[in-house]
Design a protein around this motif. Structure first.
Motif, PDB file in Angstrom:
ATOM      1  N   ARG A   1       0.819  -1.214   0.000  1.00  0.00           N
ATOM      2  CA  ARG A   1       0.000   0.000   0.000  1.00  0.00           C
ATOM      3  C   ARG A   1       0.853   1.264   0.000  1.00  0.00           C
ATOM      4  O   ARG A   1       0.333   2.367  -0.173  1.00  0.00           O
ATOM      5  N   VAL A   2       2.149   1.093   0.213  1.00  0.00           N
ATOM      6  CA  VAL A   2       3.086   2.217   0.234  1.00  0.00           C
ATOM      7  C   VAL A   2       3.851   2.215  -1.080  1.00  0.00           C
ATOM      8  O   VAL A   2       4.189   1.154  -1.614  1.00  0.00           O
ATOM      9  N   GLY A   3       4.120   3.396  -1.608  1.00  0.00           N
ATOM     10  CA  GLY A   3       4.846   3.478  -2.868  1.00  0.00           C
ATOM     11  C   GLY A   3       5.723   4.699  -2.932  1.00  0.00           C
ATOM     12  O   GLY A   3       5.666   5.585  -2.080  1.00  0.00           O
ATOM     13  N   ALA A   4       6.564   4.721  -3.963  1.00  0.00           N
ATOM     14  CA  ALA A   4       7.459   5.848  -4.186  1.00  0.00           C
ATOM     15  C   ALA A   4       6.830   6.831  -5.163  1.00  0.00           C
ATOM     16  O   ALA A   4       6.083   6.437  -6.069  1.00  0.00           O
ATOM     17  N   LEU A   5       7.129   8.112  -4.976  1.00  0.00           N
ATOM     18  CA  LEU A   5       6.737   9.154  -5.915  1.00  0.00           C
ATOM     19  C   LEU A   5       7.925   9.454  -6.828  1.00  0.00           C
ATOM     20  O   LEU A   5       9.036   9.707  -6.354  1.00  0.00           O
ATOM     21  N   PHE A   6       7.665   9.414  -8.139  1.00  0.00           N
ATOM     22  CA  PHE A   6       8.696   9.626  -9.146  1.00  0.00           C
ATOM     23  C   PHE A   6       8.415  10.903  -9.925  1.00  0.00           C
ATOM     24  O   PHE A   6       7.265  11.328 -10.065  1.00  0.00           O
ATOM     25  N   ALA A   7       9.488  11.468 -10.470  1.00  0.00           N
ATOM     26  CA  ALA A   7       9.379  12.633 -11.337  1.00  0.00           C
ATOM     27  C   ALA A   7       9.239  12.153 -12.774  1.00  0.00           C
ATOM     28  O   ALA A   7      10.217  11.780 -13.419  1.00  0.00           O
ATOM     29  N   GLY A   8       8.021  12.094 -13.259  1.00  0.00           N
ATOM     30  CA  GLY A   8       7.763  11.736 -14.646  1.00  0.00           C
ATOM     31  C   GLY A   8       7.573  10.260 -14.880  1.00  0.00           C
ATOM     32  O   GLY A   8       6.651   9.850 -15.562  1.00  0.00           O
TER      33      GLY A   8
ATOM     34  N   ILE B   1      -4.408   8.776  -2.260  1.00  0.00           N
ATOM     35  CA  ILE B   1      -3.135   8.546  -1.575  1.00  0.00           C
ATOM     36  C   ILE B   1      -2.872   9.704  -0.619  1.00  0.00           C
ATOM     37  O   ILE B   1      -3.385  10.811  -0.801  1.00  0.00           O
ATOM     38  N   ALA B   2      -2.068   9.425   0.409  1.00  0.00           N
ATOM     39  CA  ALA B   2      -1.651  10.443   1.379  1.00  0.00           C
ATOM     40  C   ALA B   2      -0.147  10.611   1.287  1.00  0.00           C
ATOM     41  O   ALA B   2       0.594   9.636   1.098  1.00  0.00           O
ATOM     42  N   THR B   3       0.323  11.843   1.435  1.00  0.00           N
ATOM     43  CA  THR B   3       1.749  12.131   1.420  1.00  0.00           C
ATOM     44  C   THR B   3       1.961  13.476   2.125  1.00  0.00           C
ATOM     45  O   THR B   3       1.036  14.037   2.713  1.00  0.00           O
ATOM     46  N   ALA B   4       3.175  13.971   2.101  1.00  0.00           N
ATOM     47  CA  ALA B   4       3.459  15.294   2.658  1.00  0.00           C
ATOM     48  C   ALA B   4       3.124  16.363   1.634  1.00  0.00           C
ATOM     49  O   ALA B   4       3.318  16.166   0.423  1.00  0.00           O
ATOM     50  N   ALA B   5       2.626  17.492   2.102  1.00  0.00           N
ATOM     51  CA  ALA B   5       2.284  18.580   1.179  1.00  0.00           C
ATOM     52  C   ALA B   5       3.513  19.039   0.397  1.00  0.00           C
ATOM     53  O   ALA B   5       3.407  19.364  -0.796  1.00  0.00           O
ATOM     54  N   HIS B   6       4.686  19.033   1.049  1.00  0.00           N
ATOM     55  CA  HIS B   6       5.869  19.531   0.337  1.00  0.00           C
ATOM     56  C   HIS B   6       6.340  18.581  -0.756  1.00  0.00           C
ATOM     57  O   HIS B   6       7.237  18.931  -1.535  1.00  0.00           O
TER      58      HIS B   6
ATOM     59  N   LEU C   1       4.305  17.638  -3.137  1.00  0.00           N
ATOM     60  CA  LEU C   1       3.394  17.845  -4.261  1.00  0.00           C
ATOM     61  C   LEU C   1       3.614  19.191  -4.925  1.00  0.00           C
ATOM     62  O   LEU C   1       2.665  19.842  -5.389  1.00  0.00           O
ATOM     63  N   GLU C   2       4.860  19.610  -5.029  1.00  0.00           N
ATOM     64  CA  GLU C   2       5.156  20.893  -5.663  1.00  0.00           C
ATOM     65  C   GLU C   2       4.917  20.856  -7.164  1.00  0.00           C
ATOM     66  O   GLU C   2       4.644  21.884  -7.781  1.00  0.00           O
ATOM     67  N   ASP C   3       5.038  19.692  -7.779  1.00  0.00           N
ATOM     68  CA  ASP C   3       4.870  19.572  -9.229  1.00  0.00           C
ATOM     69  C   ASP C   3       3.982  18.364  -9.541  1.00  0.00           C
ATOM     70  O   ASP C   3       4.435  17.375 -10.115  1.00  0.00           O
ATOM     71  N   PRO C   4       2.703  18.434  -9.175  1.00  0.00           N
ATOM     72  CA  PRO C   4       1.831  17.257  -9.324  1.00  0.00           C
ATOM     73  C   PRO C   4       1.612  16.831 -10.760  1.00  0.00           C
ATOM     74  O   PRO C   4       1.312  15.665 -11.028  1.00  0.00           O
TER      75      PRO C   4
ATOM     76  N   VAL D   1      -5.204  17.266  -6.286  1.00  0.00           N
ATOM     77  CA  VAL D   1      -4.346  17.476  -5.119  1.00  0.00           C
ATOM     78  C   VAL D   1      -5.126  18.286  -4.093  1.00  0.00           C
ATOM     79  O   VAL D   1      -5.771  19.290  -4.436  1.00  0.00           O
ATOM     80  N   TYR D   2      -5.032  17.874  -2.828  1.00  0.00           N
ATOM     81  CA  TYR D   2      -5.788  18.511  -1.744  1.00  0.00           C
ATOM     82  C   TYR D   2      -4.818  18.973  -0.677  1.00  0.00           C
ATOM     83  O   TYR D   2      -4.243  18.172   0.053  1.00  0.00           O
ATOM     84  N   LEU D   3      -4.624  20.287  -0.634  1.00  0.00           N
ATOM     85  CA  LEU D   3      -3.684  20.936   0.276  1.00  0.00           C
ATOM     86  C   LEU D   3      -4.439  21.891   1.186  1.00  0.00           C
ATOM     87  O   LEU D   3      -5.386  22.547   0.757  1.00  0.00           O
ATOM     88  N   ALA D   4      -3.994  21.986   2.426  1.00  0.00           N
ATOM     89  CA  ALA D   4      -4.628  22.909   3.367  1.00  0.00           C
ATOM     90  C   ALA D   4      -4.281  24.352   3.001  1.00  0.00           C
ATOM     91  O   ALA D   4      -3.170  24.632   2.521  1.00  0.00           O
TER      92      ALA D   4
END
Length: 256
Positions: free
Chosen positions: A57-64, A85-90, A92-95, A119-122
């Motif tokens: 259920r956990v995965g890596a975020l890749f650029a492209g 999915i849940a992650t840190a807001a920082h 998701l600078e380039d979603p 993307v859902y950011l506070a």
């Protein structure tokens, strides 16, 4: 013309039914019925995570794409449309160019890659990068090599659990940028501040931002918050999963 009393009762019954259905849906999303995420190395030590149901259920975020290098971690959480999915807001600078690879290990993405569709950011994060709002959610859809069904149907999803006790035992699963498989560490935690949680776990270096913090198998935070999650690999932080984060989660879950 005023409705007859029987019609009023039927209207109220329908309204009550809808409210109960909504509450039941949210209860199902937050109830705990998941793999034992606490099983692993002794408290306070870090090791490669087993290729089990929790790690899937956990995965890596890749650029492209997979050739772009992974820079953060995310996890599938339960949602109405089974695509959040849940992650840190920082993270998701380039979603627009970010893709998620659940269960990524040793160069392989067994469930394909998933593009971010929302993307859902506070507001506190978008306005001033408030570390107390360094928790975010995103919706995903199949991209390269991914099946057509929702991601949660493939790997399951962690429920979301807010307001955990200060000394809760937390399991962190995440991908350092230098590793091709996730690491796992569990330890007791303490409040660093009224809004931030602290854990001592070695080797949680760059790339583990966004890693799920699991309490009894439920998501209680993500690696981030104070100093972007910490400046040394031995001590990490998470903003508490409070009302604002839960509201973001509900928005993402309902959006689909």
């Amino acid at each position: 013309m005023l409705p007859r009393p029987r019609a009023v009762r039927r209207t109220r019954a329908r309204q009550a039914s809808r409210i109960l259905a909504a509450l039941a849906t949210m209860a199902a999303l937050t109830s705990v019925d998941v793999p034992d995420a606490a099983a692993g190395p002794p408290l306070g030590s870090t090791a490669r995570a087993a290729a089990d149901a929790a790690a899937a259920r956990v995965g890596a975020l890749f650029a492209g794409g997979l050739d772009g290098g992974h820079f953060c971690t995310a996890a599938v959480v339960r949602s109405e449309e089974r695509d959040v999915i849940a992650t840190a807001a920082h993270c998701l600078e380039d979603p627009g160019t970010t893709v998620f690879a659940p269960g990524y290990r040793d160069g392989e993405a067994p469930y394909g890659t998933w593009k971010l569709t929302g993307v859902y950011l506070a507001p506190g994060w978008t306005a001033g990068e408030d570390p107390d709002d360094d928790i975010a959610f995103a919706t995903v859809a199949p991209a390269d090599g991914a099946p057509s069904e929702p991601v949660e149907d493939l790997v399951g999803g962690f429920p979301v659990a807010a307001e955990q006790p200060a000394g809760a035992t937390v399991t962190v699963i995440g991908y350092p940028s230098s590793e091709e498989a996730p690491l796992r560490c569990a330890n007791t935690t303490a409040l660093f501040s009224p809004t931030q949680r602290r854990i001592e776990c070695p080797d949680l270096s760059g790339g583990t931002s966004g890693s799920p913090w699991l309490v009894d198998g439920a998501l209680a935070g993500v690696l981030g918050g104070y100093e972007g999650g910490g400046t040394v690999p031995e001590v990490s932080y998470s903003a508490l999963m409070g009302d604002r984060a839960v509201e973001l989660y509900r928005e993402a879950s309902a959006a689909g």
